[in-house]
Scaffold this active site. Structure first.
Site, PDB file in Angstrom:
ATOM      1  N   SER A  61     -24.490 -15.444  26.148  1.00 45.98           N
ATOM      2  CA  SER A  61     -24.202 -13.967  26.409  1.00 45.98           C
ATOM      3  C   SER A  61     -24.651 -13.042  25.157  1.00 45.98           C
ATOM      4  O   SER A  61     -25.015 -13.446  24.130  1.00 45.98           O
ATOM      5  CB  SER A  61     -22.765 -13.673  26.433  1.00 45.98           C
ATOM      6  OG  SER A  61     -22.086 -14.541  27.478  1.00 45.98           O
TER       7      SER A  61
HETATM    8  N1  SAH Z   1     -19.218 -18.207  26.974  1.00 47.37           N
HETATM    9  C1  SAH Z   1     -20.841 -18.538  27.080  1.00 47.37           C
HETATM   10  C2  SAH Z   1     -21.365 -17.655  28.403  1.00 47.37           C
HETATM   11  C3  SAH Z   1     -22.066 -18.534  29.390  1.00 47.37           C
HETATM   12  S1  SAH Z   1     -22.589 -17.886  30.881  1.00 47.37           S
HETATM   13  C4  SAH Z   1     -21.698 -18.319  25.917  1.00 47.37           C
HETATM   14  O1  SAH Z   1     -21.079 -18.004  24.922  1.00 47.37           O
HETATM   15  O2  SAH Z   1     -23.128 -18.566  26.041  1.00 47.37           O
HETATM   16  C5  SAH Z   1     -21.281 -18.414  32.158  1.00 47.37           C
HETATM   17  C6  SAH Z   1     -21.132 -19.660  32.008  1.00 47.37           C
HETATM   18  O3  SAH Z   1     -19.878 -19.962  33.098  1.00 47.37           O
HETATM   19  C7  SAH Z   1     -22.155 -20.613  32.468  1.00 47.37           C
HETATM   20  O4  SAH Z   1     -22.392 -21.626  31.927  1.00 47.37           O
HETATM   21  C8  SAH Z   1     -21.675 -20.905  33.921  1.00 47.37           C
HETATM   22  O5  SAH Z   1     -21.860 -22.270  34.364  1.00 47.37           O
HETATM   23  C9  SAH Z   1     -20.063 -21.052  33.854  1.00 47.37           C
HETATM   24  N2  SAH Z   1     -19.324 -20.910  34.895  1.00 47.37           N
HETATM   25  C10 SAH Z   1     -19.472 -20.234  36.125  1.00 47.37           C
HETATM   26  N3  SAH Z   1     -18.348 -20.516  36.912  1.00 47.37           N
HETATM   27  C11 SAH Z   1     -17.413 -21.584  36.299  1.00 47.37           C
HETATM   28  C12 SAH Z   1     -16.165 -22.015  36.560  1.00 47.37           C
HETATM   29  N4  SAH Z   1     -15.557 -21.821  37.650  1.00 47.37           N
HETATM   30  N5  SAH Z   1     -15.569 -22.902  35.639  1.00 47.37           N
HETATM   31  C13 SAH Z   1     -16.235 -23.049  34.448  1.00 47.37           C
HETATM   32  N6  SAH Z   1     -17.360 -22.443  34.142  1.00 47.37           N
HETATM   33  C14 SAH Z   1     -18.085 -21.686  34.946  1.00 47.37           C
END
Ligand code: SAH
Length: 218
Positions: free
Chosen positions: A67
């Site tokens: 992010s």
């Molecule tokens: N918090 C992260 C943001 C990553 S982007 C950071 O600091 O980098 C969002 C993430 O959510 C992705 O890795 C995606 O695979 C995950 N995601 C999407 N749907 C999800 C679900 N139902 N349960 C767990 N993770 C999920």
């Protein structure tokens, strides 16, 4: 390869990043201190170090993103993390947000639905150096009933709706920060749970997140 050296140049770049995020309206000093403390370049391949301190999202493995620092700071500020808060994070991704929360003193339970990302994080020594972070492979729509209730929940993927199971895993007075909508833009919501299980909703700015998807992915 991930870099492991954090020198004065990186610290200087982080100081600029912190000033930049402050100028965009982040005022919580504990959030800004955590951004200053956590070496964001550790979360990217060494080829991308120069991009680590731009205030932008960046692609990581499996079509996912780390992010944007401003977004991480914005959600962390809305969550108002206090030391020893028990926090559930949905969407571990790069683990950057989890490390920021842990740096602020939270006990973090973070779930990722993509096995490869979960496994990469298990080998990521910097993230592993925080005793306050526990990593789980699972579906965030289900939350972590075994470890509930939580003081706070942060969703870092675009939720199509507010998952009822997550509300159920929040303490009374607990806070959830969640970007909601299926389109290109999500509205950041902050929910505070009432004793009867209902919640109060506040609406904040719009952001663009990768989708929150049902089920686990191998
Ligand atoms: N918090 C992260 C943001 C990553 S982007 C950071 O600091 O980098 C969002 C993430 O959510 C992705 O890795 C995606 O695979 C995950 N995601 C999407 N749907 C999800 C679900 N139902 N349960 C767990 N993770 C999920």
């Amino acid at each position: 390869m991930r870099p492991s050296e954090d020198n004065y140049l990186h610290k200087g770049l982080r100081k600029n990043l912190v000033n930049n995020i402050r100028a965009k309206g982040i005022t919580n000093e504990r959030v800004l201190e955590a951004i200053q403390a956590v070496p964001r370049h550790f979360f990217l391949d060494s080829a991308f170090t120069k991009h680590a301190y731009e205030d932008r999202a960046f692609p990581i493995a499996e079509g996912q993103t780390i992010s944007q620092p401003y977004t991480v700071a914005y959600q962390s500020q809305l969550l108002d993390v206090k030391p020893f808060d028990k926090v559930l994070e949905i969407g571990t991704g790069s683990a950057y947000q989890a490390c920021i929360l842990a740096e602020m003193g939270a006990q973090v339970y973070t779930i990722e639905r993509q096995k490869k990302l979960y496994e990469q994080n298990k080998l990521f020594s910097y993230a592993r150096s925080f005793p306050g972070i526990r990593f789980f492979y699972g579906d965030g729509f289900e939350g972590l009933p075994t470890y509930a209730p939580f003081d706070k929940i942060i969703v870092t993927a675009a939720a199509p709706f507010i998952p009822e199971k997550l509300i159920a895993q929040l303490k009374t007075g607990g806070v959830m920060v969640i970007p909601v909508n299926e389109g290109d833009l999500q509205r950041m919501l902050r929910l505070v749970k009432n004793s009867d299980g209902s919640f109060i909703e506040e609406r904040f700015d719009q952001f663009s997140f990768v989708p929150m998807k049902e089920g686990k992915k191998n």
